[in-house]
Design an enzyme around this catalytic site. Structure first.
Site, PDB file in Angstrom:
ATOM      1  N   LYS A 112      -1.909  -7.488   1.805  1.00 20.68           N
ATOM      2  CA  LYS A 112      -0.737  -8.214   1.307  1.00 20.68           C
ATOM      3  C   LYS A 112      -1.129  -9.531   0.669  1.00 20.68           C
ATOM      4  O   LYS A 112      -0.601  -9.907  -0.380  1.00 20.68           O
ATOM      5  CB  LYS A 112       0.259  -8.493   2.453  1.00 20.68           C
ATOM      6  N   LYS A 195       0.869   5.567   1.592  1.00 24.98           N
ATOM      7  CA  LYS A 195       1.887   5.814   2.618  1.00 24.98           C
ATOM      8  C   LYS A 195       3.273   5.460   2.079  1.00 24.98           C
ATOM      9  O   LYS A 195       3.407   4.591   1.211  1.00 24.98           O
ATOM     10  CB  LYS A 195       1.574   5.013   3.887  1.00 24.98           C
ATOM     11  N   LYS A 198       8.439   0.576   2.599  1.00 26.39           N
ATOM     12  CA  LYS A 198       9.692  -0.084   2.224  1.00 26.39           C
ATOM     13  C   LYS A 198       9.512  -0.919   0.969  1.00 26.39           C
ATOM     14  O   LYS A 198      10.464  -1.247   0.286  1.00 26.39           O
ATOM     15  CB  LYS A 198      10.156  -1.007   3.359  1.00 26.39           C
TER      16      LYS A 198
END
Ligand code: TYM
Length: 332
Positions: A112, A195, A198
């Protein structure tokens, strides 16, 4: 009963098939044999920017989806993380026994922060796994059912628990991650190498629990497969089909082998159509019940308050012991 702890971020309007299959299905299965706590981790969500009005709404929606999916707020403790201040308080203490490098080595943080750049990355994001450790350790949880991507964070939690125990005396229980091997990672239907998440740019490959049935069916019919037309599980060379087989198998209760045989020589069309039916049959009642629950936000808030009180009772006791052990002067 052994104690169980798990949670999810309210960072989208809806949970997705990965959250549902990787986590909620396990929660449902384990809740009756455990003293279970499930949180909506709003404090984790703000480690990346959130719109305040939306965050409040997403927090309610996430809680409603837990209940609609079968988490029982009467027997399990289902609450909002920020309602229990002890989470932040214990996280602070744990921050002081966590290495800067140790936190920086968490792969989710590395991914991230690399994407965002150092200046857009908050200190909160670095401390995120420490807050997660606080969640788990406050309740002395024995088991933590999660998807594969949270395994490293549970291992850090164990390390911190051991470190605290050896420095200040036996205080925390070492938690064990519970990961269902077959469903630990559900992949994006459009890019089956990554994967389901969201926070992907395109949600064409993300099946949301709250999608309209027609939208769900369309996403499944358009899922990326391959050219050889054989329904067979092979993660390496057939990632798209394998992912669909995993989802089909877990939601229908039929083995992958049974499904392979059933669709032998029939191509992908029938397979996808039947899978769409299976997914819609599973998700549609959850969607309907979620919308019903959201019609009465006052009742939902009341339930969450009662559950937060239950969680607080346990959390406050652990925090008091921790403060005592580390030498904080008790306020008389
Ligand atoms: P979060 O909100 O990213 O995800 C919630 C749960 O869903 C699982 N999951 C998946 N499983 C299979 N396939 C996928 N594609 C997939 N995507 C997500 C996650 O592994 C997780 O179990 N840090 C946590 C929330 C948290 C927590 C905790 C969990 C905070 N405190 C304490 C357990 C215990 C998170 O961000 O999960």
């Amino acid at each position: 009963l052994p104690r169980l702890y798990s949670g999810m971020q309210p960072s989208a309007d809806s949970l997705h098939a990965g959250n549902y299959i990787g986590a909620i299905l396990q929660w449902k299965k384990l809740q009756s044999s455990h003293d279970a706590l499930f949180s909506v981790v709003d404090m984790h969500a703000i480690t990346v920017p959130q719109d305040p009005t939306e965050l409040r709404e997403k927090t309610r929606r996430t809680a409603a989806q837990y209940i609609a999916a079968g988490i029982d707020p009467a027997s399990s403790t289902l609450y909002v993380q920020s309602h229990v201040p002890a989470h932040a308080e214990l996280a602070w203490v744990l921050n002081t026994i966590t290495g800067f490098g140790e936190a920086g080595r968490m792969t989710q943080f590395k991914d991230k922060s690399q994407k965002q750049g150092a200046d857009a990355t908050s200190v909160g994001l670095l401390a995120y796994p420490v807050l997660m450790a606080a969640d788990i350790l406050l309740y002395k949880a024995d088991v933590v059912p999660v998807g594969d991507d949270q395994k490293q964070h549970v291992e850090l939690t164990r390390d911190l628990a051991m470190r605290f125990n050896s420095r200040f005396g036996d205080t925390f229980v070492l938690p064990r991650p519970v990961i269902q091997k077959e469903t630990a990672r559900i992949y994006d239907l459009q890019s089956p190498g990554s994967k389901m998440s969201k926070s992907t740019d395109s949600t064409a490959g993300v099946v949301w629990l709250l999608d309209e049935p027609g939208v769900t069916a369309k996403k499944i019919m358009r899922a990326v497969t391959d050219n050889d037309g054989v329904v067979r599980f092979d993660r390496e060379s057939k990632p798209g089909v394998s992912n669909l087989l995993t989802i089909f198998s877990v939601l229908s209760g039929r083995s992958i082998e049974t499904l392979e045989n059933e669709y032998a020589g029939r191509g992908y069309g029938d397979f996808k159509k039947d899978l769409a039916t299976v997914v819609v049959d599973e998700f549609e009642p959850v969607r309907a019940r979620t919308l019903e629950l959201l019609d009465d936000p006052a009742e939902l808030d009341r339930l969450l308050a009662i559950n937060a009180d239950r969680a607080s009772e346990i959390a406050e006791q652990t925090l008091a012991t921790v403060y005592e052990r580390i030498g904080f002067l008790r306020k008389v």
